[in-house]
Design a protein around this motif. Structure first.
Motif: not given
Length: 207
Positions: A36-64
């Motif tokens: 477990r990380s020492a500090q609280n964090q949420v990591t998103e693994f993604f790629s700018f070349y991934c179309p699913h990541c592109f469409r999911f970006e608003p979800v990621a921003i809202a989560l952040e």
């Protein structure tokens, strides 16, 4: 994986709701054999070349934006997508890191996604990438200097190390992938709304 990601994108369309879900390990999330990380964090693994990541970006921003104070949201760019050389993908990691270090993380991410998936420009040469960064207010000279600077090299190595770590742990088989506190992988396909996503993350941050 494709069907799961398509299903996950429905999070964008579902109405907001308050969920009092009973989250289950192995269903809503998976506990990893990692520290477990020492500090609280949420990591998103993604790629700018991934179309699913592109469409999911608003979800990621809202989560952040939903995370409690003191919790970091880490976007970690990967370089393992097929059909594109790892070096070309790593170049976009550098571009994002340099943008972030110049206070332009969201701007650079948004415009990289838009350039690749809307304008259909691959940005697969350093010459194209330099021009792109210059258009975002980071000159070619500034970009070239940053590329060989220790903070940028260290940050890119951290991305590469994280990619290797979670690939070895069996958690990183595609993108986007979200991991909480280096310990819990979200099973996005089991979630039914943005609110349920937020609630699951809050739950895991407290475990």
């Amino acid at each position: 994986m494709l069907n799961k990601l398509k299903y996950a994108l429905l999070l964008l369309c579902l109405p907001a709701a308050v969920w009092a879900a009973d989250f289950e390990d192995g269903k809503h999330y998976t506990t990893l054999n990692t520290e477990r990380s020492a500090q609280n964090q949420v990591t998103e693994f993604f790629s700018f070349y991934c179309p699913h990541c592109f469409r999911f970006e608003p979800v990621a921003i809202a989560l952040e934006n939903s995370l409690p104070k003191g919790t970091s949201f880490v976007k970690s760019h990967v370089n393992f997508l097929g059909g594109i050389s790892p070096q070309v993908q790593t170049n976009l990691s550098y571009a994002y890191i340099i943008g972030k270090q110049n206070g332009k993380a969201h701007q650079i991410a948004e415009r990289l996604f838009n350039t690749i998936h809307v304008q259909r420009e691959r940005l697969d040469s350093m010459a194209e990438l330099r021009k792109f960064m210059a258009a975002q207010g980071i000159s070619e000279l500034e970009f070239d200097a940053a590329l060989v600077s220790m903070p940028v090299l260290t940050a890119e190595k951290a991305m590469a190390d994280a990619q290797q770590k979670f690939s070895d742990a069996g958690a990183l088989t595609g993108v986007p992938t979200f991991i909480v506190n280096d310990k819990y992988k979200l099973n996005i396909s089991e979630l039914k709304s943005q609110d349920e996503l937020h609630e699951l993350v809050q739950y895991l941050l407290k475990k």
